[in-house]
Design a protein around this motif. Structure first.
Motif, PDB file in Angstrom:
ATOM      1  N   LEU A 195       0.846  -1.200   0.000  1.00 20.04           N
ATOM      2  CA  LEU A 195       0.000   0.000   0.000  1.00 20.04           C
ATOM      3  C   LEU A 195       0.880   1.248   0.000  1.00 20.04           C
ATOM      4  N   GLN A 196       1.972   1.192   0.727  1.00 20.22           N
ATOM      5  CA  GLN A 196       2.909   2.308   0.751  1.00 20.22           C
ATOM      6  C   GLN A 196       3.686   2.394  -0.558  1.00 20.22           C
ATOM      7  N   SER A 197       4.109   1.243  -1.070  1.00 21.44           N
ATOM      8  CA  SER A 197       4.838   1.217  -2.332  1.00 21.44           C
ATOM      9  C   SER A 197       3.994   1.830  -3.450  1.00 21.44           C
ATOM     10  N   ARG A 198       2.729   1.470  -3.470  1.00 22.02           N
ATOM     11  CA  ARG A 198       1.834   1.954  -4.518  1.00 22.02           C
ATOM     12  C   ARG A 198       1.732   3.479  -4.474  1.00 22.02           C
ATOM     13  N   GLN A 199       1.683   4.043  -3.274  1.00 24.58           N
ATOM     14  CA  GLN A 199       1.622   5.502  -3.157  1.00 24.58           C
ATOM     15  C   GLN A 199       2.877   6.134  -3.748  1.00 24.58           C
ATOM     16  N   TRP A 200       4.013   5.507  -3.487  1.00 25.69           N
ATOM     17  CA  TRP A 200       5.282   6.030  -4.013  1.00 25.69           C
ATOM     18  C   TRP A 200       5.313   5.946  -5.541  1.00 25.69           C
ATOM     19  N   ILE A 201       4.931   4.810  -6.076  1.00 28.64           N
ATOM     20  CA  ILE A 201       4.924   4.618  -7.529  1.00 28.64           C
ATOM     21  C   ILE A 201       4.010   5.643  -8.193  1.00 28.64           C
ATOM     22  N   LYS A 202       2.871   5.923  -7.562  1.00 32.73           N
ATOM     23  CA  LYS A 202       1.907   6.863  -8.139  1.00 32.73           C
ATOM     24  C   LYS A 202       2.416   8.308  -8.133  1.00 32.73           C
ATOM     25  N   THR A 203       3.419   8.617  -7.312  1.00 34.10           N
ATOM     26  CA  THR A 203       3.960   9.970  -7.362  1.00 34.10           C
ATOM     27  C   THR A 203       4.640  10.210  -8.711  1.00 34.10           C
ATOM     28  N   TYR A 204       4.966   9.140  -9.393  1.00 37.09           N
ATOM     29  CA  TYR A 204       5.531   9.236 -10.743  1.00 37.09           C
ATOM     30  C   TYR A 204       4.447   9.053 -11.799  1.00 37.09           C
ATOM     31  N   THR A 205       3.727   7.960 -11.699  1.00 31.54           N
ATOM     32  CA  THR A 205       2.734   7.643 -12.734  1.00 31.54           C
ATOM     33  C   THR A 205       1.630   8.697 -12.821  1.00 31.54           C
ATOM     34  N   ASP A 206       1.226   9.281 -11.699  1.00 29.85           N
ATOM     35  CA  ASP A 206       0.176  10.310 -11.734  1.00 29.85           C
ATOM     36  C   ASP A 206       0.645  11.578 -12.444  1.00 29.85           C
ATOM     37  N   LYS A 207       1.957  11.742 -12.548  1.00 28.17           N
ATOM     38  CA  LYS A 207       2.520  12.923 -13.215  1.00 28.17           C
ATOM     39  C   LYS A 207       3.094  12.566 -14.583  1.00 28.17           C
ATOM     40  N   ASN A 208       2.812  11.354 -15.044  1.00 27.80           N
ATOM     41  CA  ASN A 208       3.313  10.898 -16.350  1.00 27.80           C
ATOM     42  C   ASN A 208       4.840  10.900 -16.414  1.00 27.80           C
ATOM     43  N   LEU A 209       5.476  10.550 -15.298  1.00 25.18           N
ATOM     44  CA  LEU A 209       6.934  10.524 -15.256  1.00 25.18           C
ATOM     45  C   LEU A 209       7.469   9.102 -15.281  1.00 25.18           C
ATOM     46  N   THR A 210       8.602   8.945 -15.943  1.00 26.15           N
ATOM     47  CA  THR A 210       9.352   7.697 -15.893  1.00 26.15           C
ATOM     48  C   THR A 210      10.755   8.056 -15.422  1.00 26.15           C
ATOM     49  N   VAL A 211      11.642   7.079 -15.298  1.00 29.32           N
ATOM     50  CA  VAL A 211      12.990   7.350 -14.814  1.00 29.32           C
ATOM     51  C   VAL A 211      14.022   6.890 -15.844  1.00 29.32           C
ATOM     52  N   ILE A 212      15.117   7.625 -15.920  1.00 29.39           N
ATOM     53  CA  ILE A 212      16.192   7.306 -16.849  1.00 29.39           C
ATOM     54  C   ILE A 212      17.539   7.581 -16.176  1.00 29.39           C
TER      55      ILE A 212
END
Length: 215
Positions: free
Chosen positions: A119-136
């Motif tokens: 549940l905590q991990s999902r919140q963290w992941i959504k801080t990226y996905t909700d903003k249309n961000l990926t990582v490089i």
């Protein structure tokens, strides 16, 4: 790299995943637990061997070459500590895989988390996905330390990451951002882990501190 430092709260668990990325690097895959049956030391004919515990099939984590996640000195001579390191590494890689695949409900990440942990991990992941961000970029993970409970059913895994060569990229605009100037690129993580009945070390909670890596 643009991505707010993981705070010690919800993002904290995300903490399980380094502040920003988890990509391709991932070296060795988490090894499955080897369970060897104890031999019969008596002189009598050996009894039929007990069936060995089933080997848990861990998910295959795939990360693109655009994101290199590397693990330095990720080994221990203690087999239990090594199992914690192996599953802790895959847990981190699965988190970044979820970000890159835009999948906050990632089953691969959930495999390495307890129910509350995810549940905590999902919140963290959504801080990226909700903003249309990926990582490089590149994210070294180093200085791992494992502390086991007396019964070896729980563990604390700590490590550091260096975000100086990691960034976020907007999926729609292509805009790339790194950490703001003057931001300490090193982040210290502490992951609390428990061993599941199937023998998988799963993240229960986590916290992080930017600039907290031991000198």
């Amino acid at each position: 790299m643009a991505r707010r430092a993981l705070t010690t709260t919800a993002a904290a668990f995300a903490t399980a995943a380094a502040l920003l990325l988890t990509a391709c690097g991932g070296g060795d895959d988490a090894s499955s637990d080897d369970i060897k049956g104890a031999g019969d030391s008596s002189g009598s004919p050996s009894a039929s061997p007990s069936p060995s515990a089933p080997v848990v099939k861990r998910p295959v984590i795939k990360l693109p070459s655009s994101f290199q996640l590397t693990f330095e000195n990720w080994t221990s001579s203690d087999p239990t500590e090594q199992a914690v390191l192996d599953d802790g590494k895959e847990q981190l890689r699965a988190g970044y895989e979820a970000i890159i695949e835009n999948d906050p409900d990632s089953k691969n990440r959930a495999f390495y988390d307890t129910k509350n942990g995810f549940l905590q991990s999902r919140q963290w992941i959504k801080t990226y996905t909700d903003k249309n961000l990926t990582v490089i970029g590149k994210l070294p993970v180093f200085d791992p330390k494992v502390v086991l409970s007396k019964d070896k059913a729980a563990a604390s895994l700590s490590y550091c990451t260096d975000e100086s060569k990691a960034s976020t990229r907007n999926r729609k605009t292509g805009e790339v951002k790194g950490n703001p100037a003057g931001t300490d690129p090193e982040v210290f993580y502490v992951i609390s882990m428990g061993k599941s009945p199937q023998g998988v070390w799963q993240a229960v909670s986590a916290r992080s501190e930017r600039g907290g890596c031991p000198q």
